[in-house]
Every structure is written in structure tokens, then in C-alpha cells.
Design a protein around this motif. Structure first.
Motif, short mmCIF file in Angstrom:
data_model
loop_
_atom_site.label_atom_id
_atom_site.label_comp_id
_atom_site.label_asym_id
_atom_site.label_seq_id
_atom_site.Cartn_x
_atom_site.Cartn_y
_atom_site.Cartn_z
N GLU A 176 42.26 35.16 36.94
CA GLU A 176 41.58 34.62 38.44
C GLU A 176 41.87 35.91 39.42
O GLU A 176 41.48 35.71 40.46
N GLY A 177 42.31 37.04 38.77
CA GLY A 177 42.53 38.17 39.90
C GLY A 177 43.42 38.03 40.77
O GLY A 177 43.48 38.65 41.83
N GLN A 178 44.56 37.39 40.41
CA GLN A 178 45.32 36.95 41.35
C GLN A 178 46.86 37.25 40.90
O GLN A 178 48.05 36.96 41.67
N SER A 179 47.09 38.01 39.83
CA SER A 179 48.28 38.50 39.46
C SER A 179 49.09 39.50 40.29
O SER A 179 48.21 40.71 40.69
N ASP A 180 50.24 39.68 40.37
CA ASP A 180 51.13 40.56 41.21
C ASP A 180 51.96 41.04 40.22
O ASP A 180 52.84 42.28 40.63
N LEU A 181 51.57 41.45 38.94
CA LEU A 181 52.28 42.14 38.33
C LEU A 181 51.68 43.64 38.22
O LEU A 181 50.68 43.88 38.52
N PRO A 182 52.61 44.70 37.79
CA PRO A 182 52.13 46.06 37.77
C PRO A 182 50.79 46.17 36.88
O PRO A 182 50.46 45.53 36.05
N LYS A 183 50.01 47.34 37.26
CA LYS A 183 48.71 47.44 36.84
C LYS A 183 48.73 47.65 35.26
O LYS A 183 47.97 47.23 34.43
N ALA A 184 49.77 48.22 34.95
CA ALA A 184 50.17 48.44 33.51
C ALA A 184 50.30 47.39 32.59
O ALA A 184 49.81 47.41 31.59
N SER A 185 51.06 46.69 33.17
CA SER A 185 51.16 45.26 32.63
C SER A 185 50.11 44.29 32.56
O SER A 185 49.81 43.68 31.41
N ILE A 186 49.30 44.58 33.57
CA ILE A 186 48.10 43.68 33.41
C ILE A 186 47.15 43.99 32.51
O ILE A 186 46.29 43.47 31.77
N LYS A 187 47.07 45.45 32.18
CA LYS A 187 46.10 46.03 31.06
C LYS A 187 46.60 45.71 29.93
O LYS A 187 45.93 45.39 29.05
N THR A 188 47.96 45.74 29.73
CA THR A 188 48.63 45.38 28.46
C THR A 188 48.44 43.97 27.84
O THR A 188 47.74 43.70 26.97
N LEU A 189 48.59 43.19 28.90
CA LEU A 189 48.45 41.46 28.66
C LEU A 189 46.81 41.13 28.62
O LEU A 189 46.75 40.25 27.69
N THR A 190 46.04 41.96 29.23
CA THR A 190 44.82 41.75 29.18
C THR A 190 44.13 41.88 27.65
O THR A 190 43.21 41.32 27.32
N ALA A 191 44.58 43.10 27.05
CA ALA A 191 44.29 43.51 25.97
C ALA A 191 44.80 42.66 24.81
O ALA A 191 44.20 42.52 23.59
N GLY A 192 46.10 42.16 25.04
CA GLY A 192 46.78 41.41 23.98
C GLY A 192 46.38 40.09 24.03
O GLY A 192 46.79 39.12 23.09
N ALA A 193 45.85 39.54 25.14
CA ALA A 193 45.81 37.91 25.44
C ALA A 193 45.09 37.47 24.32
O ALA A 193 45.59 36.06 24.00
N PRO A 194 44.17 37.78 23.45
CA PRO A 194 43.34 36.89 22.47
C PRO A 194 44.40 36.75 21.31
O PRO A 194 44.37 35.64 20.77
#
Length: 230
Positions: free
Chosen positions: A150-168
Motif C-alpha cells: 500500500e506504500g505505507q511502510s515505515d521500514l528502512p528502504k533497504a528492508s522494503i527492497k529486500t522484502l519486496t523481492a522476497g515476498a513471492p
């Protein structure tokens, strides 16, 4: 019976053509089904079906139209339930895919799961507060992925990038962990195993329902007075 690829395409097309702006498309519905099934508290179709096609049903023009959509929705719900039946477990999310890049688009699926969580927030809160650290962490991780979607995460950008790639790959593990907790039948689970969603079989059958037959959602009312009112 498992939906064929053609039937999944048909359901996708029906949802695309019949769903209004607050309804769901196929990947979101798949996530919604997973959330309903691994929820410790049963949610009957009479309650959740309206979430799928949105606040207005004017787009469902005839009883046959309603029946066709409902049959496919219930069959897919059952397919997801069957894939999460113990001891066999062959669950796999139904993600969208970017046809140009081949990128897996998991965000819609995650939004569907979160919509199911909103129907029984107290049940999910009890999992998050349980002594089962893995199950509690799975609830929190699913919400973290939803916030990213939803674009509402307050996590660090690096964490968001890692989770986005690993989510599937992360999402199926989260679903299976929560499913194991719900169906454990242990004293650690605060909900009894009476609910249909917790039983080791498909909870709702998707065969054609007569207008005067009992509604398959279990409400005790006739189909025409419950899920078939449209």
C-alpha cells in the motif's frame, strides 16, 4: 473439482467485467480465500461474498449470472481449502504477473489477505499475542507486506527492497505457518476446532444450488433469501 486453467480465465474475466471499484479481481480474491481459510474463526460465504463483488450488485444482471459467478468463486475457495488440508500441503498463491517483464506482482494477493483479516480483527490479534512466536511473527510479517503493498511502510528502504523481492517466496511460508497454527487443535490455539474453515475437508461445496434449497453458507435460510438474493 479443481478449476481448470480455462475456468480460472473465465473467473478472471467475470470478475473483471462484473466487479465494481470496491470489488476484487482474481489474485486479490485468491489472497482473500487464503485469509478466510487460515483465520481461526469461521466467516460464512453469506458474509464475505459481498466483499468480492463490491457494494453494488447491479452488474450481476440475472439469477443465472449470480449463480455462474458464485459457483466459480465457491469452487476456487474450495480449491484453496483443499490445498491447505493436512497432512498433504500443496498450497501455492495465485499471483498476477507483468506480461512484459515477467515480474511477479504479489501486492494484490496480499491486499486480499488483509481484507480477510479485517473481517475478524480480534481473531488475528489473538494470534499476534499468542505464545507461538512463529505464528505471531507471521501475522506481523503479513501486515508488514501489506503496508509495503500500500506504500505505507515505515521500514528502512533497504528492508522494503529486500522484502519486496522476497515476498513471492515468503508469502506461502506465512500462509502455511498460520494454517498449521489454526488447525493444530492444541491448547495454544485460543479457538476451538469446530469451525468449518478449521476442518480437514473443503468446507463449502460448489455444486449448483436450487433457489429453494438451503443456502450452502450454513445460515439455515433458503438460497434465494441468502447468498442468492441478487
Amino acid at each position: 473439482m479443481m478449476l481448470s486453467d480455462d475456468e480460472l480465465d473465465q473467473l478472471d474475466a467475470l470478475l473483471l467485467s462484473h466487479t465494481n471499484e470496491d470489488g476484487m479481481l482474481l489474485s486479490e480474491f485468491d489472497g482473500f480465500c487464503a485469509g478466510l481459510i487460515v483465520c481461526p474463526e469461521i466467516v460464512m460465504p453469506g458474509e464475505w461474498l459481498s466483499c468480492v463483488w463490491g457494494s453494488s450488485t447491479e452488474h450481476l444482471e440475472t439469477p443465472k449470472d449470480v449463480q455462474n459467478v458464485t459457483d466459480l468463486l465457491m469452487r476456487h475457495y474450495n480449491n484453496v481449502a483443499q490445498s491447505l488440508m493436512p497432512p498433504a500441503n500443496d498450497y501455492g498463491p495465485l499471483y498476477d504477473e507483468d506480461t512484459q517483464t515477467g515480474e511477479i506482482l504479489w501486492e494484490s494477493w496480499c491486499c486480499g489477505f488483509e481484507r480477510a483479516m479485517r473481517l475478524r480483527p480480534d481473531a488475528w490479534e489473538q494470534i499476534a499475542e499468542s505464545k507461538d512466536e512463529e505464528a505471531a511473527a507471521s501475522v506481523n510479517m503479513m501486515l508488514a507486506l501489506f503496508n509495503i503493498a500500500e506504500g505505507q511502510s515505515d521500514l528502512p528502504k533497504a528492508s522494503i527492497k529486500t522484502l519486496t523481492a522476497g515476498a513471492p517466496d515468503i508469502i506461502p511460508n506465512l500462509v502455511q505457518t498460520l494454517n498449521a497454527w489454526t488447525k493444530s487443535g492444541t491448547s495454544a490455539a485460543p479457538f476451538p476446532a469446530w469451525a468449518a474453515a478449521n476442518q480437514p475437508q473443503a468446507p463449502i461445496h460448489g455444486s449448483k444450488v436450487g433457489r429453494n434449497a438451503p443456502c450452502p453458507c450454513g445460515s439455515g435460510r433458503k438460497y434465494k433469501q441468502c447468498c442468492g438474493t441478487n
